[in-house]
Design a protein around this motif. Structure first.
Motif, mmCIF file in Angstrom:
data_model
loop_
_atom_site.group_PDB
_atom_site.id
_atom_site.type_symbol
_atom_site.label_atom_id
_atom_site.label_comp_id
_atom_site.label_asym_id
_atom_site.label_seq_id
_atom_site.Cartn_x
_atom_site.Cartn_y
_atom_site.Cartn_z
ATOM 1 N N ARG A 277 49.219 29.493 51.865
ATOM 2 C CA ARG A 277 47.982 29.611 51.068
ATOM 3 C C ARG A 277 47.114 30.745 51.611
ATOM 4 O O ARG A 277 46.487 31.496 50.859
ATOM 5 N N ILE A 278 47.070 30.848 52.952
ATOM 6 C CA ILE A 278 46.246 31.915 53.538
ATOM 7 C C ILE A 278 46.797 33.291 53.160
ATOM 8 O O ILE A 278 46.062 34.226 52.816
ATOM 9 N N LEU A 279 48.146 33.384 53.201
ATOM 10 C CA LEU A 279 48.769 34.666 52.823
ATOM 11 C C LEU A 279 48.498 35.000 51.355
ATOM 12 O O LEU A 279 48.226 36.156 51.000
ATOM 13 N N ALA A 280 48.556 33.878 50.524
ATOM 14 C CA ALA A 280 48.277 34.107 49.100
ATOM 15 C C ALA A 280 46.847 34.563 48.908
ATOM 16 O O ALA A 280 46.556 35.485 48.124
ATOM 17 N N GLN A 281 45.939 33.893 49.621
ATOM 18 C CA GLN A 281 44.532 34.317 49.514
ATOM 19 C C GLN A 281 44.361 35.767 50.008
ATOM 20 O O GLN A 281 43.608 36.550 49.439
ATOM 21 N N ALA A 282 45.057 36.077 51.074
ATOM 22 C CA ALA A 282 44.948 37.452 51.607
ATOM 23 C C ALA A 282 45.507 38.486 50.613
ATOM 24 O O ALA A 282 44.938 39.575 50.415
ATOM 25 N N GLU A 283 46.626 38.062 50.025
ATOM 26 C CA GLU A 283 47.210 38.958 49.022
ATOM 27 C C GLU A 283 46.267 39.143 47.853
ATOM 28 O O GLU A 283 46.087 40.261 47.335
ATOM 29 N N ASN A 330 42.266 15.641 61.213
ATOM 30 C CA ASN A 330 42.144 15.152 59.831
ATOM 31 C C ASN A 330 43.199 15.747 58.919
ATOM 32 O O ASN A 330 42.957 16.050 57.760
ATOM 33 N N GLY A 331 44.446 16.010 59.395
ATOM 34 C CA GLY A 331 45.578 16.371 58.549
ATOM 35 C C GLY A 331 45.411 17.714 57.857
ATOM 36 O O GLY A 331 44.984 18.712 58.436
ATOM 37 N N ALA A 332 45.744 17.739 56.542
ATOM 38 C CA ALA A 332 45.726 18.976 55.748
ATOM 39 C C ALA A 332 44.326 19.554 55.645
ATOM 40 O O ALA A 332 44.131 20.775 55.663
ATOM 41 N N ASP A 333 43.337 18.719 55.554
ATOM 42 C CA ASP A 333 41.949 19.223 55.504
ATOM 43 C C ASP A 333 41.634 20.006 56.756
ATOM 44 O O ASP A 333 40.943 21.032 56.736
ATOM 45 N N GLY A 334 42.121 19.470 57.904
ATOM 46 C CA GLY A 334 41.872 20.185 59.163
ATOM 47 C C GLY A 334 42.551 21.538 59.167
ATOM 48 O O GLY A 334 41.991 22.543 59.609
ATOM 49 N N LEU A 335 43.809 21.598 58.639
ATOM 50 C CA LEU A 335 44.513 22.875 58.581
ATOM 51 C C LEU A 335 43.796 23.843 57.646
ATOM 52 O O LEU A 335 43.664 25.050 57.912
ATOM 53 N N GLY A 336 43.302 23.331 56.504
ATOM 54 C CA GLY A 336 42.559 24.187 55.564
ATOM 55 C C GLY A 336 41.322 24.766 56.190
ATOM 56 O O GLY A 336 40.976 25.938 55.982
ATOM 57 N N GLU A 337 40.654 23.924 56.959
ATOM 58 C CA GLU A 337 39.433 24.405 57.606
ATOM 59 C C GLU A 337 39.759 25.521 58.585
ATOM 60 O O GLU A 337 39.051 26.520 58.684
ATOM 61 N N ILE A 338 40.892 25.332 59.347
ATOM 62 C CA ILE A 338 41.258 26.387 60.316
ATOM 63 C C ILE A 338 41.621 27.685 59.588
ATOM 64 O O ILE A 338 41.185 28.804 59.944
ATOM 65 N N ALA A 339 42.449 27.527 58.492
ATOM 66 C CA ALA A 339 42.847 28.735 57.747
ATOM 67 C C ALA A 339 41.649 29.429 57.119
ATOM 68 O O ALA A 339 41.505 30.659 57.148
ATOM 69 N N ALA A 340 40.768 28.627 56.546
ATOM 70 C CA ALA A 340 39.563 29.208 55.948
ATOM 71 C C ALA A 340 38.741 29.929 56.984
ATOM 72 O O ALA A 340 38.136 30.971 56.741
ATOM 73 N N GLY A 341 38.725 29.314 58.191
ATOM 74 C CA GLY A 341 37.973 29.976 59.266
ATOM 75 C C GLY A 341 38.583 31.316 59.610
ATOM 76 O O GLY A 341 37.874 32.302 59.836
ATOM 77 N N LEU A 342 39.940 31.363 59.624
ATOM 78 C CA LEU A 342 40.586 32.642 59.950
ATOM 79 C C LEU A 342 40.322 33.686 58.872
ATOM 80 O O LEU A 342 40.008 34.845 59.155
ATOM 81 N N VAL A 343 40.465 33.222 57.609
ATOM 82 C CA VAL A 343 40.203 34.163 56.506
ATOM 83 C C VAL A 343 38.761 34.658 56.518
ATOM 84 O O VAL A 343 38.430 35.814 56.328
#
Length: 380
Positions: A277-283, A330-343
């Protein structure tokens, strides 16, 4: 001591010869002590003072003319006083056995006289009265001969088979027999009641004993059953505890395995998905930036350079995320938060670079816009 004599305690010593005794008696009476006796000149005789007995069996005629054979016993003795000893000594000293014979005759005469004045009923029912009257009637005569009567006992009264006494006793006998029969019947009834009561008590005692024994046996059986079941029950309880422990252990192992699966499979998969998802957002961001860069001719080279660098920055960040041992609470939400933070961080960096580049570009544009004036000046 020669010539000294002492009478026995139940004897009186009569000493004749010498001077006369008391009241002109031809002998001197000595009792309770001894006396010196001159041989040849004095003569000593002993009179018994012991108790004597005389039996009387006499046929007497009552006031009613009925002949009765009466048997009695007289207890008598010589009186203790000196006068009685002197009177008895003068009469019986030579033949002392005559005292019983004479006493019996005296009492027989008084017995006939007194019975002749009484009825058979009085004689039979009042024997003590008869004895007292005979004693009172003979007391004076007995005193004259120096004897005293201690007792008179009427031993038997016999009507010589005439049946009068039996007939007289018949009503009393019948009443006594009735009373005896009644008493016997009452005693028999009481005995029967007592026997029945005893049997009831025995039956009641047997019943209570049986009840107690049954209760005791039931208690013993219950205790034995409980004791017999104690082993299997304890074994079953132990097995239940073992099964519960095994179940708890299995649950813990399943929970641990689930956690391991989450850590080993789910989280890496979620991390990969987030990376995609992060790569897609980056793209998408890259495409957007390319569009914006295409709109601005002056910034094409700069934007392309940033666009080319941004996926690489995000890719590096995502590669670091997929290889890192990160605990996601907190599972996938936690991963989303980390990815969003990186983006967000990449975008923030990109914005900062853009601003700096814009400032530099603006300044360069200004300079570029100012540069054409130089050639004129130069030309000038």
């Amino acid at each position: 001591m020669f010539g000294y004599r002492v009478p026995a305690p139940d004897e009186a010593m009569l000493i004749s010869g010498g001077r006369a005794g008391r009241n002109g008696a031809p002998f001197r009476v000595v009792t309770g002590h001894g006396a010196f006796i001159l041989p040849v000149f004095r003569k000593v005789r002993f009179l018994t003072l012991a108790m004597c007995e005389a039996e009387v069996s006499e046929t007497c005629v009552t006031k009613q003319g009925i002949a009765l054979n009466v048997r009695s016993v007289i207890a008598f003795k010589v009186g203790n006083d000196a006068e009685s000893i002197i009177n008895a000594g003068q009469r019986f000293l030579s033949d002392q056995d005559q005292m019983s014979t004479l006493t019996g005759r005296i009492f027989a005469g008084h017995l006939r006289s007194i019975i002749g004045s009484m009825t058979v009923e009085e004689i039979v029912t009042e024997r003590q009265k008869l004895a007292i009257e005979v004693l009172d009637g003979s007391k004076a005569e007995m005193a004259k001969i120096g004897l005293t009567v201690d007792s008179l006992q009427i031993q038997s009264i016999d009507d010589m088979n005439t049946g009068y006494i039996d007939a007289m006793a018949a009503p009393h006998t019948a009443a006594i027999q009735r009373q005896a029969q009644i008493a016997q019947a009452q005693a028999t009834q009481a005995a029967a009641e007592a026997q029945q009561e005893s049997e009831r008590n025995q039956a009641e005692y047997a019943r209570k004993t049986a009840v107690v024994q049954a209760a005791y046996k039931a208690e013993v059986d219950r205790a034995q059953a409980e004791a017999g079941q104690a082993g299997p029950l304890s074994q079953a309880q132990a097995q239940r505890e073992v099964i519960a422990a095994q179940t708890e252990l299995a649950a813990r192992e399943a929970e641990l395995r689930q956690q391991q699966l989450v850590a080993e499979v789910v989280r890496p998969a979620e991390a990969d998905a987030q990376r995609v998802r992060i790569l897609a957002q980056a793209e998408a961001e890259r495409m957007k930036i390319q569009a914006e860069a295409a709109a601005s001719h002056d910034r094409v080279a700069l934007d392309r350079m940033l666009i080319d660098q941004l996926p690489q920055i995000v890719r590096e960040a995502a590669s670091g995320l997929s290889g890192a041992n990160v605990n996601i609470l907190n599972g996938a939400d936690g991963l989303g938060e980390i990815a969003a933070g990186l983006v967000g961080q990449g975008l923030t960096i990109l914005d900062a670079v853009k601003k700096n580049l814009s400032t530099s570009t603006d300044e360069t544009g200004i300079q570029q816009r100012r540069l054409p004036e130089k050639p004129g000046g130069t030309d000038a």
